[in-house]
Motif scaffolding. Structure first.
Motif, PDB file in Angstrom:
ATOM      1  N   LYS A  36       9.849  -3.738  16.295  1.00 13.48           N
ATOM      2  CA  LYS A  36      10.970  -3.184  17.050  1.00 13.48           C
ATOM      3  C   LYS A  36      10.505  -2.294  18.200  1.00 13.48           C
ATOM      4  CE  LYS A  36      13.957  -3.215  12.949  1.00 13.48           C
ATOM      5  NZ  LYS A  36      14.760  -2.383  12.010  1.00 13.48           N
ATOM      6  N   PHE A  37       9.313  -1.724  18.058  1.00 15.42           N
ATOM      7  CA  PHE A  37       8.778  -0.831  19.090  1.00 15.42           C
ATOM      8  C   PHE A  37       7.767  -1.520  19.995  1.00 15.42           C
ATOM      9  CE2 PHE A  37       9.766   1.817  15.355  1.00 15.42           C
ATOM     10  CZ  PHE A  37      10.613   2.758  15.914  1.00 15.42           C
ATOM     11  N   ALA A  38       7.377  -2.740  19.660  1.00 16.11           N
ATOM     12  CA  ALA A  38       6.230  -3.374  20.309  1.00 16.11           C
ATOM     13  C   ALA A  38       6.400  -3.515  21.817  1.00 16.11           C
ATOM     14  CB  ALA A  38       5.951  -4.733  19.671  1.00 16.11           C
ATOM     15  N   SER A  39       7.559  -3.947  22.252  1.00 13.94           N
ATOM     16  CA  SER A  39       7.768  -4.159  23.679  1.00 13.94           C
ATOM     17  C   SER A  39       7.601  -2.863  24.470  1.00 13.94           C
ATOM     18  CB  SER A  39       9.165  -4.746  23.925  1.00 13.94           C
ATOM     19  OG  SER A  39       9.401  -4.917  25.305  1.00 13.94           O
ATOM     20  N   ALA A  40       8.204  -1.783  23.969  1.00 16.04           N
ATOM     21  CA  ALA A  40       8.097  -0.489  24.648  1.00 16.04           C
ATOM     22  C   ALA A  40       6.658   0.019  24.625  1.00 16.04           C
ATOM     23  CB  ALA A  40       9.018   0.533  23.987  1.00 16.04           C
TER      24      ALA A  40
ATOM     25  N   GLY B 192       0.823  -1.190   0.000  1.00 22.14           N
ATOM     26  CA  GLY B 192       0.000   0.000   0.000  1.00 22.14           C
ATOM     27  C   GLY B 192       0.863   1.247   0.000  1.00 22.14           C
ATOM     28  N   TYR B 193       0.220   2.388   0.133  1.00 24.13           N
ATOM     29  CA  TYR B 193       0.920   3.667   0.057  1.00 24.13           C
ATOM     30  C   TYR B 193       0.993   4.308   1.453  1.00 24.13           C
ATOM     31  CZ  TYR B 193       0.341   3.118  -4.947  1.00 24.13           C
ATOM     32  OH  TYR B 193       0.389   2.639  -6.232  1.00 24.13           O
TER      33      TYR B 193
ATOM     34  N   THR C 124       3.332  -4.520   3.439  1.00 24.71           N
ATOM     35  CA  THR C 124       2.773  -4.614   4.785  1.00 24.71           C
ATOM     36  C   THR C 124       3.752  -5.302   5.726  1.00 24.71           C
ATOM     37  OG1 THR C 124       0.574  -4.796   3.796  1.00 24.71           O
ATOM     38  CG2 THR C 124       0.793  -5.415   6.106  1.00 24.71           C
ATOM     39  N   GLU C 125       4.418  -6.346   5.247  1.00 30.75           N
ATOM     40  CA  GLU C 125       5.371  -7.082   6.082  1.00 30.75           C
ATOM     41  C   GLU C 125       6.505  -6.182   6.555  1.00 30.75           C
ATOM     42  OE1 GLU C 125       6.768 -10.569   4.162  1.00 30.75           O
ATOM     43  OE2 GLU C 125       4.837 -11.606   4.254  1.00 30.75           O
ATOM     44  N   GLU C 126       6.925  -5.241   5.710  1.00 31.38           N
ATOM     45  CA  GLU C 126       7.984  -4.317   6.111  1.00 31.38           C
ATOM     46  C   GLU C 126       7.519  -3.413   7.249  1.00 31.38           C
ATOM     47  OE1 GLU C 126      10.605  -0.595   4.265  1.00 31.38           O
ATOM     48  OE2 GLU C 126       9.524  -1.950   2.914  1.00 31.38           O
ATOM     49  N   ILE C 127       6.289  -2.929   7.137  1.00 24.89           N
ATOM     50  CA  ILE C 127       5.747  -2.065   8.190  1.00 24.89           C
ATOM     51  C   ILE C 127       5.621  -2.823   9.503  1.00 24.89           C
ATOM     52  CG2 ILE C 127       3.693  -0.797   8.923  1.00 24.89           C
ATOM     53  CD1 ILE C 127       3.239  -0.096   5.975  1.00 24.89           C
TER      54      ILE C 127
END
Length: 260
Positions: free
Chosen positions: A79-83, A22-23, A70-73
């Motif tokens: 990487k931010f999920a835990s925080a 997507g964009y 989408t997989e890249e996003i």
């Protein structure tokens, strides 16, 4: 899925319909204004409204964004999920309008849920009739912009009809889906007491509406209109005075809304 995508390399219509690509316009990694806790906010491209006071006119056209997987996003979000979980936050998709790219944004929201994150979208609700139960199942909160209660004012402000937004709000209320209503207060445009009262009376009976946020108009996005050579009708409009903001907040509270 990956093999099929390779076989159709270059066929963006399939990739977009499936939501695999997507964009994406941009993202913010530390917002505390777009849902509970600390948020990552994704700004996707594409919007059918042309709001006079839009501060992101550079997201109006779908392909103004960057074509991404989408997989890249989701990989970046990981990487931010835990925080984000630790700070009671999550992911908010804004824009633009998330409903323009339904398959794309639904897959991102589903990926965020798999990471244990709270999910939200910011939307005008104009395309709410397009959202199905599958989409709503991966959505924890809707930040719903109700820009006016007067159909003529709404059309002046956005270039579109008010009714689809109200239908979507009523559907969310029937489902009990949590909502924060957002109202942009523009002096001389949306500040009429009757206009405010109309929104307040509409929202007040909805038990799913947790907050009404009164957002004072500002000029922070004006430079984008100039850069894009767009006609900006609010160049001489000032920010609301503190007294006006307080009057509008009190109107919502008087109707029974939790307003701030």
């Amino acid at each position: 899925m990956q093999a099929f995508t390779v076989n159709l390399k270059g066929d963006r219509r399939w990739e977009e319909a499936d939501g695999a690509y997507g964009y994406l316009h941009s993202y913010e990694t530390a917002s505390r204004c777009d849902g509970p806790g600390l948020r990552v906010v994704l700004f996707v491209s594409g919007c059918l409204l042309r709001c006079f006071y839009c501060h992101n006119p550079d997201t109006w056209h779908l392909k103004d964004g960057t074509y991404v997987a989408t997989e890249e996003i989701i990989g970046r979000l990981c990487k931010f999920a835990s925080a984000l979980r630790h700070l009671d936050g999550g992911l908010t998709i804004s824009g633009g309008e998330p409903m323009v790219q339904l398959a794309f944004t639904r897959r991102i929201l589903a990926g965020a849920k798999e990471l244990g994150l709270h999910t939200a979208i910011e939307t005008s609700g104009f395309l709410g009739d397009r959202i199905d139960d599958r989409y709503l199942s991966v959505l924890d909160l809707v930040l719903l912009d109700i820009k006016s209660s007067n159909p003529e004012t709404y059309r002046t402000v956005t270039g579109r009809d008010l009714a689809p937004t109200l239908r979507f709000a009523e559907r969310l209320a029937a489902l009990g889906k949590p909502v924060w209503v957002r109202f942009t207060l523009v002096p001389g445009l949306t500040d009429d007491p009757a206009n405010v009262d109309g929104i307040a009376r509409f929202v007040a009976p909805m038990r799913n509406v947790e907050w009404v946020e009164v957002q004072p108009f500002h000029q922070l996005g004006a430079f984008k209109w100039v850069a894009l050579d767009l006609d900006y009708n609010l160049a001489r409009t000032g920010t609301p005075t503190p007294d006006l903001v307080e009057r509008v907040i009190e109107q919502f509270r008087a109707a029974g809304c939790h307003a701030r």
